[in-house]
Design a protein around this motif. Structure first.
Motif, PDB file in Angstrom:
ATOM      1  N   GLN A  61      -4.331  -8.192  -9.007  1.00 55.82           N
ATOM      2  CA  GLN A  61      -4.658  -6.776  -8.849  1.00 55.82           C
ATOM      3  C   GLN A  61      -4.544  -6.132  -7.619  1.00 55.82           C
ATOM      4  OE1 GLN A  61      -8.811  -5.810  -8.434  1.00 55.82           O
ATOM      5  NE2 GLN A  61      -8.724  -4.521 -10.115  1.00 55.82           N
ATOM      6  N   LEU A  72      -2.464  -3.102  -6.227  1.00 60.84           N
ATOM      7  CA  LEU A  72      -3.138  -1.941  -5.748  1.00 60.84           C
ATOM      8  C   LEU A  72      -2.454  -1.491  -4.385  1.00 60.84           C
ATOM      9  CD1 LEU A  72      -6.792  -2.381  -6.979  1.00 60.84           C
ATOM     10  CD2 LEU A  72      -5.224  -0.667  -7.729  1.00 60.84           C
ATOM     11  N   THR A  73      -2.172  -2.654  -3.620  1.00 53.59           N
ATOM     12  CA  THR A  73      -1.679  -2.362  -2.156  1.00 53.59           C
ATOM     13  C   THR A  73      -0.286  -1.814  -2.368  1.00 53.59           C
ATOM     14  OG1 THR A  73      -2.821  -4.284  -1.393  1.00 53.59           O
ATOM     15  CG2 THR A  73      -0.928  -3.558  -0.211  1.00 53.59           C
ATOM     16  N   ASN A  74       0.345  -2.020  -3.364  1.00 53.21           N
ATOM     17  CA  ASN A  74       1.822  -1.833  -3.688  1.00 53.21           C
ATOM     18  C   ASN A  74       1.998  -0.313  -4.371  1.00 53.21           C
ATOM     19  OD1 ASN A  74       2.715  -3.606  -2.099  1.00 53.21           O
ATOM     20  ND2 ASN A  74       3.263  -4.947  -3.857  1.00 53.21           N
ATOM     21  N   SER A 100       1.791   2.554  -3.777  1.00 50.35           N
ATOM     22  CA  SER A 100       2.775   3.753  -3.310  1.00 50.35           C
ATOM     23  C   SER A 100       4.107   3.367  -3.835  1.00 50.35           C
ATOM     24  CB  SER A 100       2.752   3.749  -1.723  1.00 50.35           C
ATOM     25  OG  SER A 100       3.496   2.888  -1.314  1.00 50.35           O
ATOM     26  N   ASP A 145       5.831  -8.306  -4.440  1.00 46.61           N
ATOM     27  CA  ASP A 145       5.774  -8.822  -3.115  1.00 46.61           C
ATOM     28  C   ASP A 145       4.363  -8.485  -2.411  1.00 46.61           C
ATOM     29  OD1 ASP A 145       8.077  -8.696  -0.918  1.00 46.61           O
ATOM     30  OD2 ASP A 145       6.229  -7.873  -0.097  1.00 46.61           O
ATOM     31  N   CYS A 184       2.529  -6.800   2.448  1.00 45.43           N
ATOM     32  CA  CYS A 184       1.343  -6.139   2.917  1.00 45.43           C
ATOM     33  C   CYS A 184      -0.015  -6.544   2.498  1.00 45.43           C
ATOM     34  CB  CYS A 184       1.705  -4.530   2.466  1.00 45.43           C
ATOM     35  SG  CYS A 184       3.316  -3.764   3.072  1.00 45.43           S
ATOM     36  N   GLU A 185      -0.068  -7.091   1.315  1.00 41.49           N
ATOM     37  CA  GLU A 185      -1.359  -7.431   0.867  1.00 41.49           C
ATOM     38  C   GLU A 185      -1.689  -8.606   1.806  1.00 41.49           C
ATOM     39  OE1 GLU A 185      -4.510  -9.331  -1.682  1.00 41.49           O
ATOM     40  OE2 GLU A 185      -2.406 -10.122  -1.176  1.00 41.49           O
ATOM     41  N   GLN A 186      -1.010  -9.366   2.133  1.00 35.95           N
ATOM     42  CA  GLN A 186      -1.356 -10.794   3.005  1.00 35.95           C
ATOM     43  C   GLN A 186      -1.661 -10.463   4.275  1.00 35.95           C
ATOM     44  OE1 GLN A 186       0.978 -13.846   1.622  1.00 35.95           O
ATOM     45  NE2 GLN A 186       0.079 -13.982  -0.596  1.00 35.95           N
ATOM     46  N   GLY A 226      -5.113  -1.794   1.414  1.00 33.80           N
ATOM     47  CA  GLY A 226      -3.800  -2.357   1.246  1.00 33.80           C
ATOM     48  C   GLY A 226      -2.786  -1.179   1.667  1.00 33.80           C
ATOM     49  N   ASP A 227      -3.105   0.078   1.228  1.00 36.46           N
ATOM     50  CA  ASP A 227      -2.135   1.011   1.566  1.00 36.46           C
ATOM     51  C   ASP A 227      -2.054   1.404   3.145  1.00 36.46           C
ATOM     52  OD1 ASP A 227       0.032   2.681   0.725  1.00 36.46           O
ATOM     53  OD2 ASP A 227      -1.329   4.395   1.538  1.00 36.46           O
ATOM     54  N   LYS A 275      -2.718  -1.089   5.570  1.00 34.57           N
ATOM     55  CA  LYS A 275      -1.948  -2.124   6.408  1.00 34.57           C
ATOM     56  C   LYS A 275      -0.606  -1.925   5.946  1.00 34.57           C
ATOM     57  CE  LYS A 275      -4.013  -5.611   3.906  1.00 34.57           C
ATOM     58  NZ  LYS A 275      -4.663  -7.263   3.510  1.00 34.57           N
ATOM     59  N   ARG A 276      -0.026  -1.481   4.927  1.00 33.53           N
ATOM     60  CA  ARG A 276       1.300  -1.039   4.774  1.00 33.53           C
ATOM     61  C   ARG A 276       1.919  -0.200   5.771  1.00 33.53           C
ATOM     62  NH1 ARG A 276       3.980   3.358   2.987  1.00 33.53           N
ATOM     63  NH2 ARG A 276       2.130   4.332   2.204  1.00 33.53           N
ATOM     64  N   LEU A 299       1.926  -1.979   9.118  1.00 37.97           N
ATOM     65  CA  LEU A 299       3.088  -2.963   9.238  1.00 37.97           C
ATOM     66  C   LEU A 299       4.417  -2.140   9.124  1.00 37.97           C
ATOM     67  CD1 LEU A 299       3.212  -5.973   9.228  1.00 37.97           C
ATOM     68  CD2 LEU A 299       3.221  -5.819   6.770  1.00 37.97           C
ATOM     69  N   TYR A 337       8.394  -7.626   6.348  1.00 41.54           N
ATOM     70  CA  TYR A 337       8.282  -6.557   5.924  1.00 41.54           C
ATOM     71  C   TYR A 337       9.709  -5.729   5.920  1.00 41.54           C
ATOM     72  CZ  TYR A 337       7.454  -1.590   5.530  1.00 41.54           C
ATOM     73  OH  TYR A 337       7.602  -0.155   5.032  1.00 41.54           O
ATOM     74  N   HIS A 342      12.127  -7.248   3.478  1.00 40.71           N
ATOM     75  CA  HIS A 342      11.807  -7.266   2.091  1.00 40.71           C
ATOM     76  C   HIS A 342      11.684  -5.708   1.826  1.00 40.71           C
ATOM     77  CE1 HIS A 342      10.009 -11.134   1.036  1.00 40.71           C
ATOM     78  NE2 HIS A 342      10.830 -11.302   1.911  1.00 40.71           N
ATOM     79  N   TRP A 343      10.871  -4.620   2.661  1.00 39.90           N
ATOM     80  CA  TRP A 343      10.831  -3.451   2.185  1.00 39.90           C
ATOM     81  C   TRP A 343      11.942  -2.395   2.949  1.00 39.90           C
ATOM     82  CZ3 TRP A 343       5.963  -1.187   0.111  1.00 39.90           C
ATOM     83  CH2 TRP A 343       5.033  -2.404  -0.286  1.00 39.90           C
TER      84      TRP A 343
END
Lengths: 600, 600
Positions: free
Chosen positions: A514, A518-520, A522, A589, A592-594, B345-346, B348-349, B352, B569, B572-573
């Motif tokens: 979950q 939610l972190t991803n 976007s 992936d 970002c969450e970790q 999470g967002d 942190k994204r 990062l 990041y 991967h991103w």
């Protein structure tokens, strides 16, 4: 340089070719309207926007409102424009005839709004906020409250604001601390501070009607304990006229980087314990009321972002046609004359991207308005419900996609102008600054992503998604001509992927994944939006290709070929970018969450 | 909120762990230096930047220079800062001891520049431009010209400008019309107009030395007929002191949206036919001279963009740690306390991404400076030539990539701050405005793409590319630990693809596909840049993973884990986004090339 705000050809394409605006007149609500009345209203909007709004767009940016401790002053031109807008009846444009409105479809009022938003977004904010606040009172206020405030708001004698945010509570409205205590006279006494309140103070109107979220002591905690109040700057006397000054004061102006003509205020309520407030509707229902108005507000934000983007696009287009610099690649070499920069491939790329973003955003949001009209008029309950679900589902896209890509268009407009674009001697940098607000307000785009993935997709068992897919597939079936068919076959695998990802997300959100999902969020919004916008562009391509096949006049052929080029650009150049997002979500992936806060 | 400009830990990582700055001291040129002298210079830069530059960054933005028709006025703080910079000897930082310089590696002077650029980019422009102009005179000016101007420029008594652009000739310098006619005294009389000349007028110094591109009548047409001149604001008297006012005048100030503290000027030369100009080097070699200085200038632009991005990153990071809003997703629900937004999470994204863009840009450009130092010191001619080719090849990346992603970082910093980010009460919006110049000046990023695809790749039979690939492959071989190996195996297929696309492009550019290939040059630059930056991040990951394996102290472990997270990041991103560009080029997509100007 020509500074035509929006070519009418473009609006006619959107209203009558892409959508069936004239069919709206078959609904009883709009039966007194016709294409002729729509066009007349558009003419009026265009004229007022060009004559009274455009003239001070840069000037208001350079001379923002000031506060001397007592009064807010601003350019006289703002009042002239506000009055012209008001006198033409636009504040009440989509209100009922019986309220003194024009009872226009929101499709048409939004199309009109395009003229004002391209001409001068910051002056436009005052009447727009007034109409939005009036709309809330119209829907949820008691008959008494309506009688007291609505007529003056709809004629623009009073203006309105939306006062939600507090210094410590913006995205998290559950945490507001403004309180409203019942008084003996049936009203309330409000106490609290609000921040970033647009139009919170000025001298444009006789009174300012603040719609304020506050908590009634003893109510439920969190979002369920929020109530909505009308707080006028001046209380009304026995004749309904502004009388005693209410206990609301301007703590200060906030200085934004754009929309500088719109006052952004910090307001204090009840410093002297005497701020009279009037409950709207039932106690503790305030947030629900605001959310019920949210869809239209969010379409409005997206549309505004597309329109500010559009202004920059048109300006940079004119510039690129006139500005000569360098030579076309090829054998002529250094001796030939300089060419217009629109001849350079990379400039064409930047113009086509702007066209795809801004006309895509315009088409998207006008489609949203059309759905709102259809829903309002539907007499079949099931259809009404389905349309409501579809609008709910698409709202994060209506808001977030244009507000991400409108500013990108403005960025490209600057780049087309080169060094000139970076100076305040040209208008495109202001567009860019103005537009930067849109990814933030009315729910940041990060919140839109959570709203889509965490809520909207699953509402009513995915009824909205079913309604969307039915429409997308119907358009795939219509895409029978060569270019449209080619575009639809490029889009199809993404739609299939989206379906897979939605099923995966449903599982992820109920599992230990979950937090990653939610972190991803976007990324999910990126994929979903790109599919929706590709579909909107496919629809434009279908219409354009059919019109070309019928044999259009030369000027129209250019117009339709432009639509096909922009549709192709979007589906070839922009849609594939979400392959990245598909990979991120399908592999869950966790980058970002970790990441731990201490790693930064 | 703490406003530390750049943590020294970060610079030490870049200078001594990623690069081997101390090994530069083995070269005779830098043999009087050591890590201790480098650190002492960095200490001085940090102190001056914090004490005299940072204090008026916002104030200079809000109080830009004014011109009363006679004199340009600006904040006193600018002069204080300029003097502090000058007095510490930074203008001559990388000049020879014999010229009164510190003979520092450009790696170190650029690292120092980071402090000034994060603190206040617009005040920084004055001494930077002076050093750049002095550098040109040092390389190409006659002994007499050097004797006349260099000492005073290096001590900051005189300042310098670069006057290339004209109203009708920016990217296309072949079309300048300023002319310089030989006079009897051996000097020239210059006539013409220049636009967007930074630092073109002010009262910071006793004299302003303009380096001006102009054509000598009768010379070759186009770029081959451009000569370079020194044009002082005051001619020197017999004692070498500023004497008679030269015929250069300020036509007006230009109002930029950022870098507002740096005067941007329109200058007129020779209105009265008496503008004395002194030829630099040989006639008609002016553009060549400027281009020989271009690599370092472009590294400087990229580095500046990364640094302004970095300032926003650090500010938004501090904000995200302190600002509470909302709750962590999970079962605690509405009753728990609000969390710091860095827990979301967002957010942190967004942090990062900023870290990946700005530390990536910093590492990239410092690597570039390191190559410049190695080339300058190389005693093996072949190695020198190879390094020169490598620098040439990478220059479009040094310039364009950070200047595209630095502003993106600033955009994300605004988004992290939400509504606050959009206001001038917080510094991130200024960073965003300041940084917007960088994708335009010193060659727009579109031109960088053409430079790479049309020229740099093929120079000297692709020697630069060979040198790059050798280095990339050496790092792949070093990537033996688990995380680095995983990252390198993600990168490898892109490097293979790049190789294929380069061979394809070589053919396309000689075929009827030339125009399509050039139109899509920005896609090629995207792929090439993403590969290079991924490699730079792989290098950082290799160093970090090795340090972690050695067992670092806890604080250092966070630092290294942060590097691994940002590398992950990016690869991967961000890297996968160029799959789109690979498709566009490999299919020779003609969407942009074929769109006709009339279609818009």
């Amino acid at each position: 340089m020509a500074d035509q705000l929006i070519p009418r050809r473009e609006l006619r394409f959107q209203l009558y070719e892409m959508l069936d605006a004239s069919a709206l007149c078959d609904f009883p609500r709009f039966s007194e309207h016709s294409v002729e009345t729509f066009e007349a209203v558009l003419d009026t909007a265009e004229k007022i926007a060009e004559e009274t709004f455009l003239n001070h767009n840069a000037k208001a940016d350079q001379n923002e409102p000031t506060f001397d401790g007592k009064k807010v002053s601003m350019l006289d031109e703002v009042k002239t424009a506000f009055n012209a807008y008001r006198d033409a009846g636009f504040i009440a444009g989509h209100f009922d005839f019986e309220d003194g409105g024009m009872q226009l479809p929101s499709l048409i009022t939004n199309a009109c709004a395009g003229y004002f938003l391209t001409a001068n977004p910051s002056t436009t904010a005052y009447p727009f906020l007034t109409a939005a606040a009036a709309n809330v009172i119209r829907h949820f206020g008691s008959a008494e409250l309506q009688a007291q405030f609505l007529p003056d708001m709809l004629t623009g004698r009073f203006t309105g604001t939306m006062a939600l945010t507090e210094p410590h509570a913006g995205s998290s409205l559950a945490d507001i601390t403004s309180s409203a205590t019942p008084a003996e006279d049936g009203s309330y006494r409000l106490k609290g501070s609000k921040l970033y309140i647009s139009g919170g103070e000025h001298e444009l109107s006789n009174n300012i009607v603040h719609l304020v979220l506050a908590k009634i002591p003893g109510g439920p905690t969190g979002v369920k304990g929020i109530s909505l109040f009308v707080v006028p700057k001046y209380r009304l006397d026995e004749n309904g006229e502004p009388g005693t000054r209410n206990d609301v004061s301007l703590a200060g102006l906030i200085h934004k980087m754009g929309y500088r003509g719109t006052t952004s205020t910090a307001l204090t309520f009840g410093d002297n314990g005497d701020c009279h407030a009037y409950l709207v509707g039932e106690p503790h229902q305030g947030l629900r009321y605001m959310f019920m108005m949210m869809n239209e507000a969010r379409i409005g934000v997206g549309y505004g972002a597309a329109m500010i983007g559009y202004r920059g696009y048109r300006y940079s287009l004119d510039y690129a046609k006139e500005r000569t610099q360098g030579r076309k690649a090829g054998p002529q070499g250094n001796t030939s004359k300089q060419c217009a920069i629109i001849e350079h491939g990379d400039v064409k790329r930047m113009l086509l991207a702007q066209k795809a973003y801004t006309e895509g955003g315009m088409a998207l949001c006008l489609y949203g308005s059309y759905l709102v009209d259809c829903m309002a008029c539907a007499d079949d309950d099931e259809e009404k419900a389905t349309l409501g679900q579809l609008i709910d589902l698409l709202t994060p896209v209506f808001k977030a996609w244009p507000s991400e890509f409108g500013p990108k268009a403005n960025d490209l407009a600057i780049q087309v102008l080169g060094g000139a674009g970076y100076t305040r001697e040209y208008p495109v940098e202001q567009c860019w600054r103005d537009n930067r607000l849109n990814p933030i307000h009315e729910g940041t785009n990060g919140i839109q992503a959570l709203d889509l993935l965490g809520r909207k997709l699953w509402q009513q068992n995915g009824q909205g998604l079913d309604a969307l897919m039915k429409r997308v597939k119907a358009d795939f079936a219509r895409a029978t001509m060569p270019q449209s068919r080619a575009l639809s076959s490029r889009l199809l695998p993404y739609i299939d992927q989206l379906d897979t990802l939605i099923r995966q997300s449903a599982e992820d959100l109920r599992s230990e994944k979950q937090s990653i999902a939610l972190t991803n969020a976007s990324c999910f919004l990126n994929i979903f939006s790109a599919c929706v916008v590709s579909w909107i562009w496919l629809r434009q391509a279908i219409v354009a290709e059919a019109a070309l096949a019928e044999g259009s006049a030369e000027h129209d052929a250019d117009f339709y070929n432009g639509k096909l080029a922009a549709a192709t650009y979007y589906i070839h150049w922009e849609l594939p970018l979400v392959k990245r997002d598909i990979d991120i979500i399908s592999t869950s992936d966790a980058t970002c969450e970790q990441v731990a806060p201490d790693y930064f």
